[in-house]
Design a protein around this motif. Structure first.
Motif, PDB file in Angstrom:
ATOM      1  N   UNK A  70       0.831  -1.202   0.000  1.00  0.00           N
ATOM      2  CA  UNK A  70       0.000   0.000   0.000  1.00  0.00           C
ATOM      3  C   UNK A  70       0.870   1.259   0.000  1.00  0.00           C
ATOM      4  N   UNK A  71       0.306   2.377  -0.403  1.00  0.00           N
ATOM      5  CA  UNK A  71       1.029   3.654  -0.433  1.00  0.00           C
ATOM      6  C   UNK A  71       1.573   3.985   0.955  1.00  0.00           C
ATOM      7  N   UNK A  72       2.774   4.522   0.997  1.00  0.00           N
ATOM      8  CA  UNK A  72       3.449   4.954   2.226  1.00  0.00           C
ATOM      9  C   UNK A  72       3.725   3.819   3.213  1.00  0.00           C
ATOM     10  N   UNK A  73       3.880   2.604   2.718  1.00  0.00           N
ATOM     11  CA  UNK A  73       4.206   1.463   3.581  1.00  0.00           C
ATOM     12  C   UNK A  73       5.692   1.167   3.517  1.00  0.00           C
ATOM     13  N   UNK A  74       6.210   0.576   4.584  1.00  0.00           N
ATOM     14  CA  UNK A  74       7.613   0.176   4.644  1.00  0.00           C
ATOM     15  C   UNK A  74       7.737  -1.283   4.232  1.00  0.00           C
ATOM     16  N   UNK A  75       8.874  -1.612   3.602  1.00  0.00           N
ATOM     17  CA  UNK A  75       9.171  -2.993   3.229  1.00  0.00           C
ATOM     18  C   UNK A  75      10.628  -3.293   3.582  1.00  0.00           C
ATOM     19  N   UNK A  76      10.947  -4.576   3.677  1.00  0.00           N
ATOM     20  CA  UNK A  76      12.331  -4.972   3.907  1.00  0.00           C
ATOM     21  C   UNK A  76      13.130  -4.767   2.625  1.00  0.00           C
ATOM     22  N   UNK A  77      14.439  -4.649   2.749  1.00  0.00           N
ATOM     23  CA  UNK A  77      15.296  -4.380   1.593  1.00  0.00           C
ATOM     24  C   UNK A  77      15.957  -5.657   1.054  1.00  0.00           C
ATOM     25  N   UNK A  78      15.520  -6.818   1.509  1.00  0.00           N
ATOM     26  CA  UNK A  78      16.122  -8.062   1.023  1.00  0.00           C
ATOM     27  C   UNK A  78      15.694  -8.347  -0.417  1.00  0.00           C
ATOM     28  N   UNK A  79      16.537  -9.079  -1.145  1.00  0.00           N
ATOM     29  CA  UNK A  79      16.241  -9.459  -2.528  1.00  0.00           C
ATOM     30  C   UNK A  79      15.758 -10.900  -2.525  1.00  0.00           C
ATOM     31  N   UNK A  80      14.616 -11.133  -3.171  1.00  0.00           N
ATOM     32  CA  UNK A  80      14.037 -12.466  -3.240  1.00  0.00           C
ATOM     33  C   UNK A  80      13.632 -12.723  -4.690  1.00  0.00           C
ATOM     34  N   UNK A  81      14.302 -13.688  -5.345  1.00  0.00           N
ATOM     35  CA  UNK A  81      14.027 -13.982  -6.757  1.00  0.00           C
ATOM     36  C   UNK A  81      12.636 -14.539  -6.979  1.00  0.00           C
ATOM     37  N   UNK A  82      11.979 -14.979  -5.949  1.00  0.00           N
ATOM     38  CA  UNK A  82      10.645 -15.550  -6.080  1.00  0.00           C
ATOM     39  C   UNK A  82       9.539 -14.582  -5.710  1.00  0.00           C
ATOM     40  N   UNK A  83       9.849 -13.293  -5.666  1.00  0.00           N
ATOM     41  CA  UNK A  83       8.867 -12.297  -5.222  1.00  0.00           C
ATOM     42  C   UNK A  83       8.784 -11.135  -6.206  1.00  0.00           C
ATOM     43  N   UNK A  84       7.547 -10.642  -6.400  1.00  0.00           N
ATOM     44  CA  UNK A  84       7.305  -9.390  -7.126  1.00  0.00           C
ATOM     45  C   UNK A  84       6.426  -8.538  -6.236  1.00  0.00           C
ATOM     46  N   UNK A  85       6.856  -7.324  -5.991  1.00  0.00           N
ATOM     47  CA  UNK A  85       6.053  -6.391  -5.185  1.00  0.00           C
ATOM     48  C   UNK A  85       5.309  -5.437  -6.100  1.00  0.00           C
ATOM     49  N   UNK A  86       4.033  -5.211  -5.766  1.00  0.00           N
ATOM     50  CA  UNK A  86       3.205  -4.235  -6.470  1.00  0.00           C
ATOM     51  C   UNK A  86       3.042  -3.033  -5.557  1.00  0.00           C
ATOM     52  N   UNK A  87       3.722  -1.935  -5.880  1.00  0.00           N
ATOM     53  CA  UNK A  87       3.627  -0.709  -5.091  1.00  0.00           C
ATOM     54  C   UNK A  87       2.442   0.095  -5.607  1.00  0.00           C
ATOM     55  N   UNK A  88       1.489   0.388  -4.705  1.00  0.00           N
ATOM     56  CA  UNK A  88       0.267   1.084  -5.093  1.00  0.00           C
ATOM     57  C   UNK A  88       0.314   2.560  -4.723  1.00  0.00           C
ATOM     58  N   UNK A  89      -0.359   3.366  -5.524  1.00  0.00           N
ATOM     59  CA  UNK A  89      -0.520   4.784  -5.200  1.00  0.00           C
ATOM     60  C   UNK A  89      -1.744   4.927  -4.295  1.00  0.00           C
ATOM     61  N   UNK A  90      -2.037   6.133  -3.794  1.00  0.00           N
ATOM     62  CA  UNK A  90      -3.189   6.287  -2.887  1.00  0.00           C
ATOM     63  C   UNK A  90      -4.537   5.890  -3.504  1.00  0.00           C
ATOM     64  N   UNK A  91      -4.632   5.890  -4.849  1.00  0.00           N
ATOM     65  CA  UNK A  91      -5.897   5.495  -5.483  1.00  0.00           C
ATOM     66  C   UNK A  91      -6.000   3.978  -5.682  1.00  0.00           C
ATOM     67  N   UNK A  92      -4.948   3.231  -5.310  1.00  0.00           N
ATOM     68  CA  UNK A  92      -4.997   1.779  -5.401  1.00  0.00           C
ATOM     69  C   UNK A  92      -4.502   1.208  -6.714  1.00  0.00           C
ATOM     70  N   UNK A  93      -3.857   2.026  -7.551  1.00  0.00           N
ATOM     71  CA  UNK A  93      -3.296   1.563  -8.829  1.00  0.00           C
ATOM     72  C   UNK A  93      -1.789   1.341  -8.682  1.00  0.00           C
ATOM     73  N   UNK A  94      -1.215   0.511  -9.559  1.00  0.00           N
ATOM     74  CA  UNK A  94       0.222   0.239  -9.528  1.00  0.00           C
ATOM     75  C   UNK A  94       0.970   1.526  -9.858  1.00  0.00           C
ATOM     76  N   UNK A  95       1.878   1.920  -8.960  1.00  0.00           N
ATOM     77  CA  UNK A  95       2.584   3.199  -9.070  1.00  0.00           C
ATOM     78  C   UNK A  95       3.961   3.064  -9.716  1.00  0.00           C
ATOM     79  N   UNK A  96       4.671   1.968  -9.423  1.00  0.00           N
ATOM     80  CA  UNK A  96       6.024   1.737  -9.952  1.00  0.00           C
ATOM     81  C   UNK A  96       6.023   0.457 -10.776  1.00  0.00           C
TER      82      UNK A  96
END
Length: 101
Positions: A70-96
């Motif tokens: 979600x927007x303005x959330x913290x995440x860990x900085x580890x790299x995981x080849x089996x993961x994809x993160x979807x960073x959302x903007x305040x309207x709930x759409x993919x931001x990055x």
């Protein structure tokens, strides 16, 4: 004379040594002989809903784990080849652009 003999012997390679393919730094994760690289990023999904983005990513990489951030959330900085993160903007759409890691 002894120096010359030492140079000659160091130039020779053993006959029975296997020749291995060289991999460049940019070919990590690609099988030798493969013509296409695995997809690592999905910039075309910016502005889509998390559900649409997850569907497209799962088509390309079915075993990957999707994390919605979600927007303005913290995440860990580890790299995981089996993961994809979807960073959302305040309207709930993919931001990055979603990417492996």
């Amino acid at each position: 004379m002894a120096d010359n003999q030492q140079t000659e012997s160091s130039d020779k390679q053993p006959v029975d040594a296997p020749i291995l393919p060289r991999l460049n730094a940019g070919t990590y994760g690609i099988l030798p002989g493969s013509s296409t690289a695995p997809k690592m990023e999905w910039p075309e999904l910016i502005g889509h809903t998390p559900e649409e983005a997850e569907k497209k990513i799962k088509e390309d990489m079915p075993r990957v784990q999707i994390q919605v951030v979600q927007a303005n959330s913290f995440v860990t900085m580890d790299f995981n080849r089996g993961r994809v993160r979807l960073y959302l903007d305040p309207s709930g759409k993919v931001e990055r652009p979603p990417r492996i890691g």
